[in-house]
Scaffold this motif. Structure first.
Motif, PDB file in Angstrom:
ATOM      1  N   ASP A  31       6.240  -4.172 -26.097  1.00  0.00           N
ATOM      2  CA  ASP A  31       6.404  -4.712 -24.746  1.00  0.00           C
ATOM      3  C   ASP A  31       5.128  -4.681 -23.921  1.00  0.00           C
ATOM      4  O   ASP A  31       5.040  -5.351 -22.895  1.00  0.00           O
ATOM      5  CB  ASP A  31       7.501  -3.947 -23.998  1.00  0.00           C
ATOM      6  N   LEU A  32       4.126  -3.916 -24.348  1.00  0.00           N
ATOM      7  CA  LEU A  32       2.869  -3.841 -23.586  1.00  0.00           C
ATOM      8  C   LEU A  32       2.121  -5.175 -23.602  1.00  0.00           C
ATOM      9  O   LEU A  32       1.499  -5.546 -22.610  1.00  0.00           O
ATOM     10  CB  LEU A  32       1.985  -2.719 -24.124  1.00  0.00           C
ATOM     11  N   ASP A  33       2.172  -5.886 -24.703  1.00  0.00           N
ATOM     12  CA  ASP A  33       1.474  -7.172 -24.787  1.00  0.00           C
ATOM     13  C   ASP A  33       2.018  -8.140 -23.741  1.00  0.00           C
ATOM     14  O   ASP A  33       3.223  -8.221 -23.519  1.00  0.00           O
ATOM     15  CB  ASP A  33       1.639  -7.796 -26.170  1.00  0.00           C
ATOM     16  N   GLY A  34       1.123  -8.878 -23.126  1.00  0.00           N
ATOM     17  CA  GLY A  34       1.551  -9.906 -22.191  1.00  0.00           C
ATOM     18  C   GLY A  34       0.706  -9.924 -20.925  1.00  0.00           C
ATOM     19  O   GLY A  34      -0.369  -9.339 -20.851  1.00  0.00           O
ATOM     20  N   PHE A  35       1.228 -10.625 -19.931  1.00  0.00           N
ATOM     21  CA  PHE A  35       0.544 -10.862 -18.666  1.00  0.00           C
ATOM     22  C   PHE A  35       1.319 -10.139 -17.569  1.00  0.00           C
ATOM     23  O   PHE A  35       2.487 -10.442 -17.324  1.00  0.00           O
ATOM     24  CB  PHE A  35       0.492 -12.371 -18.410  1.00  0.00           C
ATOM     25  N   TRP A  36       0.669  -9.179 -16.899  1.00  0.00           N
ATOM     26  CA  TRP A  36       1.306  -8.306 -15.924  1.00  0.00           C
ATOM     27  C   TRP A  36       0.700  -8.494 -14.538  1.00  0.00           C
ATOM     28  O   TRP A  36      -0.509  -8.587 -14.409  1.00  0.00           O
ATOM     29  CB  TRP A  36       1.120  -6.844 -16.326  1.00  0.00           C
ATOM     30  N   GLN A  37       1.543  -8.501 -13.522  1.00  0.00           N
ATOM     31  CA  GLN A  37       1.075  -8.573 -12.133  1.00  0.00           C
ATOM     32  C   GLN A  37       1.273  -7.208 -11.481  1.00  0.00           C
ATOM     33  O   GLN A  37       2.367  -6.643 -11.536  1.00  0.00           O
ATOM     34  CB  GLN A  37       1.853  -9.614 -11.333  1.00  0.00           C
ATOM     35  N   LEU A  38       0.214  -6.707 -10.831  1.00  0.00           N
ATOM     36  CA  LEU A  38       0.315  -5.470 -10.066  1.00  0.00           C
ATOM     37  C   LEU A  38       1.111  -5.758  -8.806  1.00  0.00           C
ATOM     38  O   LEU A  38       0.730  -6.610  -8.004  1.00  0.00           O
ATOM     39  CB  LEU A  38      -1.076  -4.937  -9.719  1.00  0.00           C
ATOM     40  N   ARG A  39       2.226  -5.051  -8.621  1.00  0.00           N
ATOM     41  CA  ARG A  39       3.136  -5.323  -7.504  1.00  0.00           C
ATOM     42  C   ARG A  39       3.108  -4.253  -6.422  1.00  0.00           C
ATOM     43  O   ARG A  39       3.363  -4.537  -5.264  1.00  0.00           O
ATOM     44  CB  ARG A  39       4.574  -5.441  -8.025  1.00  0.00           C
ATOM     45  N   GLN A  40       2.820  -3.009  -6.823  1.00  0.00           N
ATOM     46  CA  GLN A  40       2.886  -1.915  -5.856  1.00  0.00           C
ATOM     47  C   GLN A  40       2.031  -0.759  -6.355  1.00  0.00           C
ATOM     48  O   GLN A  40       1.964  -0.502  -7.555  1.00  0.00           O
ATOM     49  CB  GLN A  40       4.346  -1.460  -5.720  1.00  0.00           C
ATOM     50  N   VAL A  41       1.391  -0.060  -5.409  1.00  0.00           N
ATOM     51  CA  VAL A  41       0.635   1.156  -5.716  1.00  0.00           C
ATOM     52  C   VAL A  41       1.159   2.261  -4.815  1.00  0.00           C
ATOM     53  O   VAL A  41       1.213   2.100  -3.597  1.00  0.00           O
ATOM     54  CB  VAL A  41      -0.880   0.966  -5.509  1.00  0.00           C
ATOM     55  N   ASP A  42       1.542   3.375  -5.448  1.00  0.00           N
ATOM     56  CA  ASP A  42       2.002   4.545  -4.704  1.00  0.00           C
ATOM     57  C   ASP A  42       0.928   5.612  -4.761  1.00  0.00           C
ATOM     58  O   ASP A  42       0.389   5.889  -5.835  1.00  0.00           O
ATOM     59  CB  ASP A  42       3.284   5.119  -5.316  1.00  0.00           C
ATOM     60  N   THR A  43       0.622   6.209  -3.624  1.00  0.00           N
ATOM     61  CA  THR A  43      -0.292   7.354  -3.576  1.00  0.00           C
ATOM     62  C   THR A  43       0.564   8.607  -3.702  1.00  0.00           C
ATOM     63  O   THR A  43       1.415   8.873  -2.849  1.00  0.00           O
ATOM     64  CB  THR A  43      -1.085   7.371  -2.258  1.00  0.00           C
ATOM     65  N   LEU A  44       0.378   9.372  -4.762  1.00  0.00           N
ATOM     66  CA  LEU A  44       1.263  10.490  -5.057  1.00  0.00           C
ATOM     67  C   LEU A  44       1.146  11.625  -4.044  1.00  0.00           C
ATOM     68  O   LEU A  44       2.155  12.230  -3.675  1.00  0.00           O
ATOM     69  CB  LEU A  44       1.006  10.998  -6.474  1.00  0.00           C
ATOM     70  N   ALA A  45      -0.056  11.915  -3.578  1.00  0.00           N
ATOM     71  CA  ALA A  45      -0.246  13.041  -2.660  1.00  0.00           C
ATOM     72  C   ALA A  45       0.434  12.824  -1.315  1.00  0.00           C
ATOM     73  O   ALA A  45       1.009  13.749  -0.745  1.00  0.00           O
ATOM     74  CB  ALA A  45      -1.737  13.309  -2.454  1.00  0.00           C
ATOM     75  N   THR A  46       0.393  11.592  -0.807  1.00  0.00           N
ATOM     76  CA  THR A  46       0.943  11.311   0.529  1.00  0.00           C
ATOM     77  C   THR A  46       2.300  10.613   0.467  1.00  0.00           C
ATOM     78  O   THR A  46       2.919  10.401   1.504  1.00  0.00           O
ATOM     79  CB  THR A  46      -0.021  10.419   1.325  1.00  0.00           C
ATOM     80  N   GLU A  47       2.717  10.222  -0.733  1.00  0.00           N
ATOM     81  CA  GLU A  47       3.931   9.439  -0.946  1.00  0.00           C
ATOM     82  C   GLU A  47       3.871   8.087  -0.238  1.00  0.00           C
ATOM     83  O   GLU A  47       4.900   7.487   0.070  1.00  0.00           O
ATOM     84  CB  GLU A  47       5.178  10.231  -0.538  1.00  0.00           C
ATOM     85  N   GLY A  48       2.651   7.608   0.019  1.00  0.00           N
ATOM     86  CA  GLY A  48       2.464   6.290   0.618  1.00  0.00           C
ATOM     87  C   GLY A  48       2.641   5.196  -0.418  1.00  0.00           C
ATOM     88  O   GLY A  48       2.452   5.413  -1.607  1.00  0.00           O
ATOM     89  N   THR A  49       3.010   4.016   0.049  1.00  0.00           N
ATOM     90  CA  THR A  49       3.233   2.864  -0.820  1.00  0.00           C
ATOM     91  C   THR A  49       2.479   1.666  -0.265  1.00  0.00           C
ATOM     92  O   THR A  49       2.519   1.413   0.936  1.00  0.00           O
ATOM     93  CB  THR A  49       4.737   2.529  -0.888  1.00  0.00           C
ATOM     94  N   THR A  50       1.796   0.948  -1.157  1.00  0.00           N
ATOM     95  CA  THR A  50       1.094  -0.272  -0.765  1.00  0.00           C
ATOM     96  C   THR A  50       1.670  -1.442  -1.543  1.00  0.00           C
ATOM     97  O   THR A  50       1.724  -1.411  -2.773  1.00  0.00           O
ATOM     98  CB  THR A  50      -0.421  -0.158  -1.048  1.00  0.00           C
ATOM     99  N   ASP A  51       2.109  -2.463  -0.826  1.00  0.00           N
ATOM    100  CA  ASP A  51       2.629  -3.681  -1.438  1.00  0.00           C
ATOM    101  C   ASP A  51       1.444  -4.500  -1.937  1.00  0.00           C
ATOM    102  O   ASP A  51       0.573  -4.894  -1.162  1.00  0.00           O
ATOM    103  CB  ASP A  51       3.433  -4.468  -0.411  1.00  0.00           C
ATOM    104  N   MET A  52       1.382  -4.755  -3.235  1.00  0.00           N
ATOM    105  CA  MET A  52       0.255  -5.463  -3.846  1.00  0.00           C
ATOM    106  C   MET A  52       0.628  -6.864  -4.326  1.00  0.00           C
ATOM    107  O   MET A  52      -0.160  -7.506  -5.001  1.00  0.00           O
ATOM    108  CB  MET A  52      -0.272  -4.639  -5.037  1.00  0.00           C
ATOM    109  N   ARG A  53       1.813  -7.346  -3.969  1.00  0.00           N
ATOM    110  CA  ARG A  53       2.271  -8.634  -4.490  1.00  0.00           C
ATOM    111  C   ARG A  53       1.345  -9.788  -4.136  1.00  0.00           C
ATOM    112  O   ARG A  53       1.202 -10.729  -4.899  1.00  0.00           O
ATOM    113  CB  ARG A  53       3.686  -8.931  -4.010  1.00  0.00           C
ATOM    114  N   GLN A  54       0.702  -9.737  -2.983  1.00  0.00           N
ATOM    115  CA  GLN A  54      -0.196 -10.818  -2.560  1.00  0.00           C
ATOM    116  C   GLN A  54      -1.637 -10.613  -3.037  1.00  0.00           C
ATOM    117  O   GLN A  54      -2.490 -11.468  -2.820  1.00  0.00           O
ATOM    118  CB  GLN A  54      -0.176 -10.945  -1.032  1.00  0.00           C
ATOM    119  N   SER A  55      -1.918  -9.511  -3.697  1.00  0.00           N
ATOM    120  CA  SER A  55      -3.297  -9.189  -4.091  1.00  0.00           C
ATOM    121  C   SER A  55      -3.819 -10.039  -5.240  1.00  0.00           C
ATOM    122  O   SER A  55      -5.006 -10.161  -5.425  1.00  0.00           O
ATOM    123  CB  SER A  55      -3.398  -7.717  -4.493  1.00  0.00           C
ATOM    124  N   MET A  56      -2.935 -10.594  -6.044  1.00  0.00           N
ATOM    125  CA  MET A  56      -3.294 -11.416  -7.206  1.00  0.00           C
ATOM    126  C   MET A  56      -4.130 -10.642  -8.221  1.00  0.00           C
ATOM    127  O   MET A  56      -5.088 -11.151  -8.785  1.00  0.00           O
ATOM    128  CB  MET A  56      -3.963 -12.716  -6.777  1.00  0.00           C
TER     129      MET A  56
END
Length: 151
Positions: A31-56
């Motif tokens: 399942d690793l093979d293929g084309f993947w889009q980064l959708r979200q990044v979570d910062t573990l220390a602060t539990e913050g979340t960044t929406d990356m859907r528009q980052s391309m």
């Protein structure tokens, strides 16, 4: 009748020789093979979340290479980085990245800061594979959790 048998024998031998001459190579990445889009990044220390859907930001995985690419728009090739990688069941280890210039020789990346927008906190990055199936992938470092969807 003998001519017909001879024709069939030659046909069967030709097909067998053609099949023996072909190499079927598979990567074994599943399942690793293929084309993947980064959708979200979570910062573990602060539990913050960044929406990356528009980052391309996209990862393309094939055989033993991963290309991480930032597309400026839907028509551009963007900026890309190539990695060799090794994978175990729950670990993905990427080698030092190379700036992929398409028409010029690739250049080794020596500045970690250019890789940080892609979710990297080291040039030789190791990710724990938290989830990997046909639709989504979640990778985690000591500091970040990256969420992807598959195209």
């Amino acid at each position: 009748m003998e001519k017909e048998i001879m024709k069939r024998l030659i046909f069967v031998l030709t097909i067998c020789m053609a099949l023996v001459a072909c190499d079927i190579e598979t990567s074994g990445n599943g399942d690793l093979d293929g084309f993947w889009q980064l959708r979200q990044v979570d910062t573990l220390a602060t539990e913050g979340t960044t929406d990356m859907r528009q980052s391309m930001i996209y990862w393309a995985v094939q055989n033993r290479l991963i290309e991480v690419r930032l597309l400026e728009n839907e028509e551009s090739n963007g900026t890309g980085y190539l990695f060799h990688f090794d994978r175990t069941d729950d670990q993905l280890n990427l080698s030092v990245p190379y700036l992929h210039l398409r028409d010029e020789p690739d250049e080794e990346v020596i500045d970690l800061e250019v890789m940080r927008p892609f979710g990297f906190d080291a040039l030789q990055q190791s990710f724990a594979i938290k989830c990997l199936d046909n639709d989504k992938m979640i990778l985690e470092t000591q500091y970040l959790r990256l969420h992807f969807r598959k195209y």
